[in-house]
Design a protein around this motif. Structure first.
Motif, PDB file in Angstrom:
ATOM      1  N   ALA A  83      -4.842 -11.740  -0.065  1.00 39.18           N
ATOM      2  CA  ALA A  83      -5.173 -11.245   1.266  1.00 39.18           C
ATOM      3  C   ALA A  83      -4.372  -9.976   1.541  1.00 39.18           C
ATOM      4  CB  ALA A  83      -4.879 -12.303   2.324  1.00 39.18           C
ATOM      5  N   LYS A  84      -4.933  -9.117   2.396  1.00 41.86           N
ATOM      6  CA  LYS A  84      -4.255  -7.887   2.792  1.00 41.86           C
ATOM      7  C   LYS A  84      -3.783  -8.043   4.239  1.00 41.86           C
ATOM      8  CE  LYS A  84      -5.674  -3.801   1.518  1.00 41.86           C
ATOM      9  NZ  LYS A  84      -6.443  -2.527   1.391  1.00 41.86           N
ATOM     10  N   VAL A  85      -2.525  -7.617   4.466  1.00 40.84           N
ATOM     11  CA  VAL A  85      -1.908  -7.763   5.781  1.00 40.84           C
ATOM     12  C   VAL A  85      -1.620  -6.390   6.369  1.00 40.84           C
ATOM     13  CG1 VAL A  85       0.056  -8.696   7.061  1.00 40.84           C
ATOM     14  CG2 VAL A  85      -0.852  -9.941   5.075  1.00 40.84           C
ATOM     15  N   LEU A  86      -2.108  -6.152   7.592  1.00 39.81           N
ATOM     16  CA  LEU A  86      -1.829  -4.908   8.315  1.00 39.81           C
ATOM     17  C   LEU A  86      -0.518  -5.091   9.067  1.00 39.81           C
ATOM     18  CD1 LEU A  86      -3.103  -2.091   9.149  1.00 39.81           C
ATOM     19  CD2 LEU A  86      -3.813  -3.263  11.251  1.00 39.81           C
ATOM     20  N   ASP A 130       0.843  -1.186   0.000  1.00 35.89           N
ATOM     21  CA  ASP A 130       0.000   0.000   0.000  1.00 35.89           C
ATOM     22  C   ASP A 130       0.880   1.239   0.000  1.00 35.89           C
ATOM     23  OD1 ASP A 130      -1.918   1.965   0.391  1.00 35.89           O
ATOM     24  OD2 ASP A 130      -3.111   0.721   1.740  1.00 35.89           O
ATOM     25  N   ALA A 131       0.669   2.108  -0.991  1.00 34.71           N
ATOM     26  CA  ALA A 131       1.472   3.326  -1.103  1.00 34.71           C
ATOM     27  C   ALA A 131       0.921   4.467  -0.257  1.00 34.71           C
ATOM     28  CB  ALA A 131       1.551   3.769  -2.559  1.00 34.71           C
ATOM     29  N   SER A 132      -0.208   4.259   0.396  1.00 36.25           N
ATOM     30  CA  SER A 132      -0.825   5.307   1.192  1.00 36.25           C
ATOM     31  C   SER A 132       0.045   5.669   2.391  1.00 36.25           C
ATOM     32  CB  SER A 132      -2.206   4.847   1.689  1.00 36.25           C
ATOM     33  OG  SER A 132      -2.701   5.742   2.665  1.00 36.25           O
ATOM     34  N   PRO A 133       0.163   6.980   2.709  1.00 35.77           N
ATOM     35  CA  PRO A 133       0.951   7.385   3.884  1.00 35.77           C
ATOM     36  C   PRO A 133       0.216   7.116   5.193  1.00 35.77           C
ATOM     37  CG  PRO A 133      -0.033   9.309   2.849  1.00 35.77           C
ATOM     38  CD  PRO A 133      -0.339   8.138   1.950  1.00 35.77           C
ATOM     39  N   TRP A 134      -1.065   6.769   5.120  1.00 35.58           N
ATOM     40  CA  TRP A 134      -1.862   6.581   6.326  1.00 35.58           C
ATOM     41  C   TRP A 134      -1.907   5.129   6.787  1.00 35.58           C
ATOM     42  CZ3 TRP A 134      -2.351  11.219   8.019  1.00 35.58           C
ATOM     43  CH2 TRP A 134      -2.513  12.289   7.127  1.00 35.58           C
ATOM     44  N   TYR A 135      -1.653   4.207   5.880  1.00 37.02           N
ATOM     45  CA  TYR A 135      -1.747   2.799   6.233  1.00 37.02           C
ATOM     46  C   TYR A 135      -0.455   2.082   5.871  1.00 37.02           C
ATOM     47  CZ  TYR A 135      -6.728   3.823   6.594  1.00 37.02           C
ATOM     48  OH  TYR A 135      -7.930   4.377   6.944  1.00 37.02           O
ATOM     49  N   ARG A 136      -0.156   1.048   6.637  1.00 31.92           N
ATOM     50  CA  ARG A 136       1.006   0.212   6.371  1.00 31.92           C
ATOM     51  C   ARG A 136       0.496  -1.213   6.131  1.00 31.92           C
ATOM     52  NH1 ARG A 136       2.690   4.566   6.133  1.00 31.92           N
ATOM     53  NH2 ARG A 136       4.545   5.515   7.078  1.00 31.92           N
ATOM     54  N   THR A 137       0.280  -1.545   4.875  1.00 34.51           N
ATOM     55  CA  THR A 137      -0.246  -2.865   4.524  1.00 34.51           C
ATOM     56  C   THR A 137       0.513  -3.437   3.337  1.00 34.51           C
ATOM     57  OG1 THR A 137      -1.908  -1.982   3.006  1.00 34.51           O
ATOM     58  CG2 THR A 137      -2.578  -2.253   5.306  1.00 34.51           C
ATOM     59  N   LEU A 138       0.354  -4.740   3.127  1.00 40.80           N
ATOM     60  CA  LEU A 138       0.894  -5.391   1.939  1.00 40.80           C
ATOM     61  C   LEU A 138      -0.091  -6.471   1.470  1.00 40.80           C
ATOM     62  CD1 LEU A 138       2.066  -8.320   3.076  1.00 40.80           C
ATOM     63  CD2 LEU A 138       3.978  -6.892   3.787  1.00 40.80           C
ATOM     64  N   ILE A 139       0.063  -6.888   0.220  1.00 41.26           N
ATOM     65  CA  ILE A 139      -0.812  -7.880  -0.380  1.00 41.26           C
ATOM     66  C   ILE A 139      -0.017  -9.171  -0.587  1.00 41.26           C
ATOM     67  CG2 ILE A 139      -2.344  -8.431  -2.306  1.00 41.26           C
ATOM     68  CD1 ILE A 139      -3.244  -6.041  -0.652  1.00 41.26           C
ATOM     69  N   GLN A 179      -0.962  -8.796  10.610  1.00 37.01           N
ATOM     70  CA  GLN A 179      -2.191  -9.581  10.751  1.00 37.01           C
ATOM     71  C   GLN A 179      -3.049  -9.419   9.509  1.00 37.01           C
ATOM     72  OE1 GLN A 179      -4.472  -8.225  14.070  1.00 37.01           O
ATOM     73  NE2 GLN A 179      -6.150  -9.645  13.759  1.00 37.01           N
ATOM     74  N   VAL A 180      -3.669 -10.526   9.060  1.00 36.79           N
ATOM     75  CA  VAL A 180      -4.567 -10.482   7.904  1.00 36.79           C
ATOM     76  C   VAL A 180      -5.823  -9.695   8.289  1.00 36.79           C
ATOM     77  CG1 VAL A 180      -5.984 -11.827   6.320  1.00 36.79           C
ATOM     78  CG2 VAL A 180      -3.735 -12.683   7.012  1.00 36.79           C
ATOM     79  N   ILE A 181      -6.166  -8.677   7.486  1.00 33.05           N
ATOM     80  CA  ILE A 181      -7.362  -7.882   7.771  1.00 33.05           C
ATOM     81  C   ILE A 181      -8.429  -8.039   6.684  1.00 33.05           C
ATOM     82  CG2 ILE A 181      -6.202  -6.158   9.197  1.00 33.05           C
ATOM     83  CD1 ILE A 181      -6.081  -4.335   6.733  1.00 33.05           C
ATOM     84  N   GLU A 182      -8.039  -8.543   5.510  1.00 34.66           N
ATOM     85  CA  GLU A 182      -8.988  -8.822   4.427  1.00 34.66           C
ATOM     86  C   GLU A 182      -8.496 -10.031   3.653  1.00 34.66           C
ATOM     87  OE1 GLU A 182      -9.809  -5.570   1.810  1.00 34.66           O
ATOM     88  OE2 GLU A 182      -9.828  -4.089   3.435  1.00 34.66           O
ATOM     89  N   ALA A 183      -9.446 -10.821   3.145  1.00 32.97           N
ATOM     90  CA  ALA A 183      -9.060 -11.992   2.347  1.00 32.97           C
ATOM     91  C   ALA A 183     -10.092 -12.257   1.267  1.00 32.97           C
ATOM     92  CB  ALA A 183      -8.903 -13.221   3.239  1.00 32.97           C
ATOM     93  N   SER A 184      -9.612 -12.464   0.041  1.00 33.15           N
ATOM     94  CA  SER A 184     -10.466 -12.885  -1.069  1.00 33.15           C
ATOM     95  C   SER A 184     -10.091 -14.330  -1.400  1.00 33.15           C
ATOM     96  CB  SER A 184     -10.261 -11.981  -2.280  1.00 33.15           C
ATOM     97  OG  SER A 184      -8.941 -12.110  -2.782  1.00 33.15           O
ATOM     98  N   HIS A 185     -10.595 -14.845  -2.510  1.00 29.53           N
ATOM     99  CA  HIS A 185     -10.315 -16.240  -2.844  1.00 29.53           C
ATOM    100  C   HIS A 185      -8.825 -16.500  -3.048  1.00 29.53           C
ATOM    101  CE1 HIS A 185     -14.461 -17.506  -3.096  1.00 29.53           C
ATOM    102  NE2 HIS A 185     -14.753 -16.452  -3.859  1.00 29.53           N
ATOM    103  N   ARG A 186      -8.133 -15.534  -3.679  1.00 24.95           N
ATOM    104  CA  ARG A 186      -6.733 -15.788  -4.051  1.00 24.95           C
ATOM    105  C   ARG A 186      -5.732 -14.831  -3.419  1.00 24.95           C
ATOM    106  NH1 ARG A 186      -6.331 -15.897 -10.381  1.00 24.95           N
ATOM    107  NH2 ARG A 186      -4.191 -16.364  -9.798  1.00 24.95           N
TER     108      ARG A 186
END
Length: 273
Positions: free
Chosen positions: A167-170, A125-134, A158-165
């Motif tokens: 997931a997003k990690v905080l 995530d390139a956002s300056p407000w969040y630190r996440t990765l896919i 920690q995983v905060i979102e998940a689709s079939h293939r």
């Protein structure tokens, strides 16, 4: 660079002109068999010598030209071969590095004796407000919201979102992240919160507890999310201040998030085999 056809045409024209000049001089000789023949020989000899010299010069130029062309072609072929070999070597080096990282993840997984799924980091995530990765693992692989993500160096997030293939990690450095934690050697309790700038804060640490730079912070396991004893970071700065019941503790994460390429997702108990 001249083409082969152009060089050939020039050489033929030069030879043709020289021969015409020699024949013209020879045909104008006198009928006398004595002095006239000598005069003709005297006049034509230099031209014949010139023709021989010119032929040798043209032959040497022709040979040198094609040697240069051949050398240039060989050099180009060698350059392409070297470039190909370098690309292959680079690919082998990448495979070697990947093999080393995967072996490290496998050893870590076996040491922890837990069911974990390896995943590749595919975006950040390139956002300056969040630190996440896919990552490239999702619900089809057993990945679900709330699962911890780790590497041998420590806790990633920690995983905060998940689709079939996917997931997003905080990440633990995000301001919305919190991990119940301990100072490893003294067992002082606190909550590790993201600082949002590549660092974390060990919040709610009792002011009377002795905490110093260099001590290791690990997960306590009491938050019901992160397993107990996973390394999180090292204390880098402590400020007890002059008032209040808590001290300010800054922690440098053990994971270098900018270099992450593969991670391990710790499966929930209900997904364990």
């Amino acid at each position: 660079m001249f083409s082969r056809r152009m060089v050939l045409v020039v050489a033929v024209l030069v030879l043709l002109l020289l021969n015409i000049a020699a024949l013209t001089v020879s045909s104008s000789r006198l009928d006398s068999a004595g002095g006239a023949a000598q005069i003709a020989l005297h006049l034509t000899a230099p031209f014949q010598k010139g023709i021989s010299s010119t032929l040798g010069w043209v032959r040497s130029i022709w040979t040198g030209y094609f040697k240069l062309v051949s050398t240039a072609e060989e050099n180009e072929a060698l350059r392409l071969e070297v470039a190909t070999l370098r690309e292959q070597l680079n690919g082998y080096n990448e495979l070697k590095l990947l093999d080393g990282r995967m072996r490290s993840l496998l050893s870590f997984k076996e040491a922890k004796a837990r069911n974990m799924v390896a995943a590749e980091v595919t975006g950040k995530d390139a956002s300056p407000w969040y630190r996440t990765l896919i990552i490239d693992k999702g619900t089809d692989d057993g990945v679900a919201k709330g699962q911890p993500v780790v590497v041998p160096d420590g806790i990633v997030g920690q995983v905060i979102e998940a689709s079939h293939r996917y997931a997003k990690v905080l990440l633990v450095t995000d301001r919305n992240s919190s991990v119940d934690a301990l100072v490893q050697d003294t067992r002082s309790r606190g909550v590790l919160k993201g600082g949002g700038a590549g660092e974390c804060h060990f919040a709610y640490a009792n002011r009377n507890d002795t905490i110093t730079a260099g001590q290791r912070i690990v997960s306590s396991g009491l938050d019901g999310v992160f397993p107990k004893g996973f390394f999180i970071g090292t204390v880098s700065k402590v400020n007890k201040g002059v008032a209040g019941i808590f001290q300010e503790v800054v922690v440098t994460p053990s994971v270098t998030f900018e270099k992450l390429e593969e991670v391990l997702v710790v499966m929930s108990p209900e997904t364990d085999n």
